[in-house]
Design an enzyme around this catalytic site. Sequence first.
Site, PDB file in Angstrom:
ATOM      1  N   GLU A 158       0.816  -1.397   0.083  1.00 24.68           N
ATOM      2  CA  GLU A 158       0.075   0.059   0.075  1.00 24.68           C
ATOM      3  C   GLU A 158       0.724   1.183   0.058  1.00 24.68           C
ATOM      4  O   GLU A 158       0.449   2.066  -1.039  1.00 24.68           O
ATOM      5  CB  GLU A 158      -0.466   0.431   0.908  1.00 24.68           C
ATOM      6  CG  GLU A 158      -1.967  -1.011   0.767  1.00 24.68           C
ATOM      7  CD  GLU A 158      -2.658  -0.815   2.057  1.00 24.68           C
ATOM      8  OE1 GLU A 158      -3.601  -0.263   2.206  1.00 24.68           O
ATOM      9  OE2 GLU A 158      -2.841  -1.378   2.973  1.00 24.68           O
ATOM     10  N   TYR A 189       1.570  -5.210  13.182  1.00 26.67           N
ATOM     11  CA  TYR A 189       0.432  -4.849  12.673  1.00 26.67           C
ATOM     12  C   TYR A 189      -0.397  -3.966  14.038  1.00 26.67           C
ATOM     13  O   TYR A 189      -1.169  -4.546  14.449  1.00 26.67           O
ATOM     14  CB  TYR A 189      -0.499  -5.759  11.808  1.00 26.67           C
ATOM     15  CG  TYR A 189      -1.878  -5.300  11.074  1.00 26.67           C
ATOM     16  CD1 TYR A 189      -1.117  -4.151  10.155  1.00 26.67           C
ATOM     17  CD2 TYR A 189      -2.796  -5.439  10.510  1.00 26.67           C
ATOM     18  CE1 TYR A 189      -2.253  -2.887   9.252  1.00 26.67           C
ATOM     19  CE2 TYR A 189      -3.674  -4.780  10.318  1.00 26.67           C
ATOM     20  CZ  TYR A 189      -3.634  -3.240   9.388  1.00 26.67           C
ATOM     21  OH  TYR A 189      -4.142  -2.757   8.363  1.00 26.67           O
TER      22      TYR A 189
END
Length: 767
Positions: free
Chosen positions: A10, A302
């Site tokens: 991303e 994460y």
Amino acid sequence: MTFKALVVVESPSKAKTIKKYLGAGYEVKASVGHVKDLPKSKMGVDVDGDFEPHYETIRGKGKVLQEIRSAAKKAEMVYLAPDPDREGEAIAWHIFNELKVPPEKVRRVLFNEITQRAVREAIDEPVELNLNRFNSQQARRILDRLVGYNISPLLWDKVRRGLSAGRVQSVAVRLVVERERQIEAFVSEEYWTAEAMLKGATGPEFKAKLHSLKGEKAAKLPGTGEDARAAVEAAKAGKWLIKEVKKRDRKQQPPAPFTTSRLQQDAARAYRFTAKRTMSVAQRLYEGKELGSDGAVGLITYMRTDSTRISDDAIANLRAFISNQYGDNYLPAKPREFKKKGRAQDAHEAIRPTSMDYPPDVVKDFLEPDEYKLYSLIWKRFVACQMQPAIWASTTMDIEAGGDAIFRATGSILRFDGYTAVYQKAKGADDVEDEAGRLPDLPAGTEVNMVSAVAKQHHTQPPPRFTEATIVRELEEQGIGRPSTYASIISVIQTKTYVEKKEGRFHPTELGVIVCDLLVESFPQLFDIGFTAKMENQLDEIEDGKVEWRTLLKDFWGGLEKTLEVAKTEMRDVKREEIATDLTCPKDEAPLIIKFGRNGSFLACTNYPDCRFTGEFTKDDAGVIKLVEDEPVGETCSEEGCEGGDLLYKRGKYGRFIGCSNYPECRFTKPISTGVDCPKCEGEGFLTEKRSRRGKTFFSCSRYPKCDYAQWDKPLPVKCETCESPYINRKMGRRGPGGLECPSCKSTFEDDYVSKQAAAAATAKES
């Protein structure tokens, strides 16, 4: 020329870190977020065609997709590696549909942490794209579009243009509005307590509170204080005898490692970070920071997760670290496991450091201040979660006073610090303080002396307004949204000016109350807290493969469509509403009415447009409306063409200013001086009070935009006695006005400094 593999992530920073780990033979490209979405100019969902979405390439992403397609054709394998959540899955699917390469050439890769080991393992063990997870994201996006594109136009028509309704954001506003109404409806009650300071033959003085009176519990005595004062007087007259002493060890267990919501709450308590700020900082720590000779390293796992699970490898490394740093007496016999709450998924671990080789102090010089603070918080909580509990020796002492009263003293002594050697939870504004203090070691039957005894008056308090931490906790407890969306929810309801933050607490605006009431009245089920939580659970079930996404949309739309038709005709028309008052216009004596405009409710003349008078008003507890009179400046308007209007202090959208009483015929205005010259213009301009778009007061140069000087602190035209600076500042913080400080030499002054200087100046002038 072909190469081994293309990896698509991303963000550019993540791409840079991963490229370093994979080396030659791998090309790493960044999509820079989503590449496709529903169109901005229309709903983009065919409700009659089984809710088929019509995605468009996001403006500016055509070139990005072309570069990814071109690289994919040259690669032997394509690994789609956006974030391992619903949004990341949607990005992966949209890119997959644009690649135009054989499906068997494409695999999904999930990085729970950006470290060399984790990246290599993920590449070696790719998975298939998850259609259920994509459909869950797709259903959420379409649900939000169905609500926004059908209800927002209603608000445009009934209230004002530019407003928006959101399936989740509007329920969050409802929480703030309902809390405000609870506060307004709260009736405070008086109660009294009795407290005594006591002293034994040995040990420190200690505090005891009235616990029971004549055998009845009496910690809080209602009424006017007669009973409390009587209890105190009776106790003073008699002996104070320790009747019972209870001692026990109390274990304080360590907290679980951070989930997203818990991290947001603790960062708000410890550092006053907003949820948005916390997630932005965590994103940078996850994607990788340059650590000198070690290069780019992802420092945390994460950061969007509701799981408290920790991998076996991480636990083994952590236990070794605790043993080496703190000793085996701080290490439990076996690893600690934490209970899974609700539907918490174990696909991701808890938020933790990726390696025990990077303690906060080792990497401090490579991190920005916010990054260091958040990383330290994550590190300490992770280490603490696998340590021994803290052990407190708790003592409760009941003291008989005057025969009828029992006073109770409580105290705690830390016997073993355990996990608190590393981590202590930050206290929030609404956390109850622990009043337990140190008690002397006195046995039952001991007589003690009364040093003092008093009756104290108290009043019950309404529920507190939400802070950044408590609104996140409320969203989580009510099941509104998901932890990954809390930051955007809180940000949006402020951006839309439905809610504003004052001194760290959320208040609904007038607009927020009106919109909330309209939506709840017209769409009672849609904006019900329980219904919103149920929808979140159904979206989870789509991801689990238990619910078909189109079926969910069909059921939802069926109910919404019917309610919409009724709301179009029956929703209250605030925009055109005129509320009569008993007031008359000061210009032509016509009746005044209340209308709602861009800046809220205001008074207007019924003779509009012949008379354009408008004004602010107040409403007292009895509902009586009064016109707010503009304060006169004491000067006459000198604007050319103005027929002698008086200058008045007025209040507008961006703060107070001076205007003419003949408005709107005369539009003369000028800023109000604070009496302090602009330090940047050196006297050409002066500092004036302004208000930001979010309602926060600041002080800027009167010559803006020619001069862009601005400051948050309030300037005062008082000379600094230390360095003779021509002005000092009143510090303005989140909790309101603070102390006095010189902007030049940073000297601080007591609050009476201003009045003393003014008195000295007046004396000098007289002489």
